[in-house]
Scaffold this motif. Sequence first.
Motif, PDB file in Angstrom:
ATOM      1  N   SER A 172       4.584  11.867   4.374  1.00 59.51           N
ATOM      2  CA  SER A 172       4.461  12.985   3.721  1.00 59.51           C
ATOM      3  C   SER A 172       4.881  14.122   4.808  1.00 59.51           C
ATOM      4  O   SER A 172       5.481  15.170   4.363  1.00 59.51           O
ATOM      5  CB  SER A 172       3.351  13.561   2.963  1.00 59.51           C
TER       6      SER A 172
ATOM      7  N   CYS B 272       4.548   4.384  -6.148  1.00 59.81           N
ATOM      8  CA  CYS B 272       3.503   5.283  -6.503  1.00 59.81           C
ATOM      9  C   CYS B 272       3.811   5.744  -7.940  1.00 59.81           C
ATOM     10  O   CYS B 272       3.231   7.019  -8.423  1.00 59.81           O
ATOM     11  CB  CYS B 272       3.340   6.666  -5.571  1.00 59.81           C
TER      12      CYS B 272
ATOM     13  N   LYS C   2       2.953   6.637   1.687  1.00 60.42           N
ATOM     14  CA  LYS C   2       3.349   8.100   1.265  1.00 60.42           C
ATOM     15  C   LYS C   2       2.580   9.047   2.150  1.00 60.42           C
ATOM     16  O   LYS C   2       3.050  10.048   2.415  1.00 60.42           O
ATOM     17  CB  LYS C   2       2.938   8.177  -0.360  1.00 60.42           C
ATOM     18  N   HIS C   3       1.343   8.575   2.386  1.00 61.57           N
ATOM     19  CA  HIS C   3       0.311   9.620   3.052  1.00 61.57           C
ATOM     20  C   HIS C   3       1.025   9.656   4.762  1.00 61.57           C
ATOM     21  O   HIS C   3       1.051  10.954   5.139  1.00 61.57           O
ATOM     22  CB  HIS C   3      -1.162   9.148   3.355  1.00 61.57           C
TER      23      HIS C   3
ATOM     24  N   GLU D  74       0.868   4.178  -1.480  1.00 61.87           N
ATOM     25  CA  GLU D  74      -0.080   5.350  -1.362  1.00 61.87           C
ATOM     26  C   GLU D  74      -0.198   5.586   0.181  1.00 61.87           C
ATOM     27  O   GLU D  74      -0.032   6.733   0.804  1.00 61.87           O
ATOM     28  CB  GLU D  74      -1.394   5.525  -1.891  1.00 61.87           C
ATOM     29  N   GLN D  75      -0.579   4.506   0.980  1.00 66.50           N
ATOM     30  CA  GLN D  75      -0.804   4.879   2.398  1.00 66.50           C
ATOM     31  C   GLN D  75       0.491   5.247   2.943  1.00 66.50           C
ATOM     32  O   GLN D  75       0.730   6.133   4.012  1.00 66.50           O
ATOM     33  CB  GLN D  75      -1.481   3.514   3.052  1.00 66.50           C
TER      34      GLN D  75
ATOM     35  N   ASP E  11       0.974  -1.290  -0.010  1.00 62.59           N
ATOM     36  CA  ASP E  11       0.071  -0.134   0.041  1.00 62.59           C
ATOM     37  C   ASP E  11       0.902   1.236   0.036  1.00 62.59           C
ATOM     38  O   ASP E  11       1.016   1.849   0.927  1.00 62.59           O
ATOM     39  CB  ASP E  11      -1.025  -0.128   1.176  1.00 62.59           C
TER      40      ASP E  11
END
Length: 539
Positions: A34, A56, A30-31, A27-28, A25
Amino acid sequence: MNSFSSPMLDQSIFDNANESLVLGDFEQAKHILSPYRHLRQNYQIMILLGIAMAGCHTPKEAAKYLCQAQQLIEKPSTHCCCELEPYLGRHYLHHLIFPVVDEAITLTPNDILLHVAKINILKHSGQFSLAVAHLKKTICAFPQHTNSLLNNLATLLYETGKYRSAYTLYKTLEDRNPNSFAVIANLAAYYNAINDVEQAFLYYRKAIFINPTLPALRLNYSLCLLKAQQYHQGWIEHEWRLKTPNHSSLPEATLMPSLTHDLDIKGKRILITQEEGLGDTLMYLRFVPELIKRGATVELWVSAVMEGLCRRLEGNPNVKVGGTTPPPFDWHCPFISLPRVLGAVPGKDGAAIPYLRAEPRKIAEWKDKLPKTNCLKIGIAWGGDPHPEDIAANSTDRKRSIPLYKLVPLLQSIKNAQFISLQMGAYAPQIHDLPASIHLFNPMDTVHDMDDTAGIIMNLDVILTVDTSVVHLAGALGKPVILMDRYDNCWRWISGQEYSPWYPNVRIIRQTRPKIWGDVIEKATSILQEMATKHQHKN
């Protein structure tokens, strides 16, 4: 965002991001990461961000973070781009790694470690010709590193089965620098692969003299000792595996000691933990009844697929399935440490074959589900577990597994035989590519655990398999097995022998040349046809 307004950075951030990356995952991850991307002096954050960005599909961002991390590490031995493999590789996303590496090369073209990383990633993904091509370009660009790069080339040749060419190059490098640790260690591995254990011992001991506390080296030395059947020293040396990264979270202080004649373990609570592959667990289960006979309270901490088989072991040990919290114990013992624990007392060889039992109800159920035939029933498994997240295990799997199409001549030519698949995992879909004329019965879509597989095996006459968990399960159940084995065999399949003391019911057919399966398949065909003919006459 400035550092005063940034969220608190604690271990949970790393743990949560790492868990998301492992699960794919990106994207998670990265979230999660960040808010901390301004912390450019924290190389761990930079690496995790680089991996997340790669997943990503943003290679420029990924390369930027990984190169930033690289600059923060004092005296690095590898490039941070190597960290991409364990995460993206486990999800078969190597195609996302190379754009990142190429962007990183654009940013830091003079970083030799980055070029070596690209060579190794190409090699690990099986792109050997591209790896050799980039290596040759790198030698031209970095002539001052010629010897170390030639050592990489020799290893590439070795990985592709060009043993003689690899040996010639290793010896040339040894002549140039007789004390090169990398070359000496590689020569030790080479001699062990060709089963010249005496020369392997010589080079392993030279390497250990130079670097005596390197766990990976000592582990490889232990495997050489075991291959030579020097078991007592081999088991002791094999404990170095526990010092390799991420091997065990249980405290070393409570690791079970080696038993002596006067050490009483009656009433001691011993937690035995699963490690490495299912095949290893199946093999070392033979040692558990001996501890129970000595009065210990034994609990096996295993995966759910092993539960039923473990509960039926002699002595009826307690079984814990899954979870992260261990039950109370006095000592813990990884499965592979059991022969070391028992090495100096009676019972050191474990229970006799068969030491595993299939559940009678499962045997009966599978008898009804399998084809009704008087032909010789042959179970077949042709692939192991690729372990895409583990570079060394993945390399071994490529050598031990046989693409199913190579077995088509065997499947077509044997008369009076019914083939039944025992293949699970990544190699199982190859069944769909077989010619329509071949009928390979596949019950594995409805198999839930090792109990089901054991029930199937007990309804078969013989098992044909590569070196995977199937050979251990069938061997431990006492069924006849034909093992198609790779050239540089695992230590437990004794070099130069057709039979192993660990499973006397297993007949070994070994490659005579690295990566060449033709003569192995021919011999297996001949043996199985003879068995099928005899079976027909009996019926």
